[in-house]
Design an enzyme around this catalytic site. Structure first.
Site, PDB file in Angstrom:
ATOM      1  NE  ARG A   1      26.304  42.666  41.704  1.00 52.37           N
ATOM      2  CZ  ARG A   1      27.555  42.606  41.321  1.00 52.37           C
ATOM      3  NH1 ARG A   1      28.019  41.510  40.769  1.00 52.37           N
ATOM      4  NH2 ARG A   1      28.370  43.621  41.503  1.00 52.37           N
TER       5      ARG A   1
ATOM      6  CG  HIS B   1      27.102  42.758  33.158  1.00 49.61           C
ATOM      7  ND1 HIS B   1      28.202  41.961  33.034  1.00 49.61           N
ATOM      8  CD2 HIS B   1      27.353  43.574  34.221  1.00 49.61           C
ATOM      9  CE1 HIS B   1      29.094  42.277  33.955  1.00 49.61           C
ATOM     10  NE2 HIS B   1      28.608  43.246  34.698  1.00 49.61           N
TER      11      HIS B   1
END
Ligand code: ADP
Length: 151
Positions: free
Chosen positions: A90, A17
Site C-alpha cells: 500500500r 484484499h
C-alpha cells in the site's frame, strides 16, 4: 500448476484484499487465501466468520481456496506444495515491513514473494480502519465486500 498463498489475518476481508485476490487469479492458477492463526492475538471476528466472509465472496471463483494455518508461512507453503507468496503493497511502510519478511522467507526457503501494488482507490483501506469504523458505528459497508457484515 502455479499456486500462490495470500496470507493474512483478514479481520475482516476488505476491498483492498479483494482487489489483490482478483488480480492474483489472473497471474496464478490458484490463489490460496490463508488465514494465520495466532493464539496471542485478539480478533474482532472469529476464525469461522473470517473464513466464511472470504468463501462467500469468492464462491463463484473456483481458483480461490480458503485455508487456515498456524506457524511459519514458509513451512505451511512447503507442507502444501506452494512456491509463491502473494502480498499487497500500500505504501512505503508496507514496503519496509514486507521487505524484511520476504528476505527472511528467502533465507528460510526457496519460496518467492510476489508483490502487487494496491489499486489507488482501495490503497487507504486496512482491516484496522474497518474495525475502528465498526466499533464507532460508522458505515463500514463501503470498505468491504458485501459478504462481510456484522451480525
Ligand atoms: P496482516 O495480518 O499480515 O497485517 P492483513 O489481513 O492486514 O494481514 O493483510 C494481508 C495482506 O493484504 C498483506 O499483504 C497486505 O499488504 C494486504 N493488504 C491489506 N490491505 C490492503 C489494501 N487496502 N490493498 C491491498 N492490499 C492490502
Amino acid at each position: 500448476m502455479k499456486k500462490a498463498l495470500f496470507p493474512g489475518s483478514f479481520d475482516p476481508l476488505t476491498l483492498g484484499h479483494y482487489d489483490i485476490i482478483k488480480r492474483g487469479v489472473t497471474l496464478f492458477d490458484e490463489v490460496i487465501v490463508a488465514i494465520g492463526v495466532n493464539s496471542d492475538k485478539k480478533y474482532m471476528f472469529s476464525l469461522e466468520e473470517r473464513k466464511e466472509f472470504i468463501e462467500d465472496t469468492f464462491k463463484d471463483e473456483p481458483k480461490v481456496k480458503v485455508v487456515t494455518y498456524k506457524g511459519l508461512t514458509v513451512h505451511f507453503c512447503q507442507k502444501i506444495g506452494v512456491d509463491f507468496i502473494l502480498r499487497g503493497l500500500r505504501n512505503p511502510a508496507d514496503f519496509e515491513f514486507e521487505k524484511a519478511i520476504a528476505h527472511t522467507n528467502r533465507d528460510l526457503s526457496t519460496i518467492e514473494t510476489v508483490f502487487l501494488l494496491t489499486a489507488a482507490r482501495t490503497s487507504y483501506i486496512s482491516s484496522s480502519i474497518v474495525r475502528d469504523v465498526i466499533r464507532n458505528d460508522g458505515d463500514y459497508t463501503k470498505l468491504v465486500p458485501s459478504s462481510v457484515r456484522v451480525k
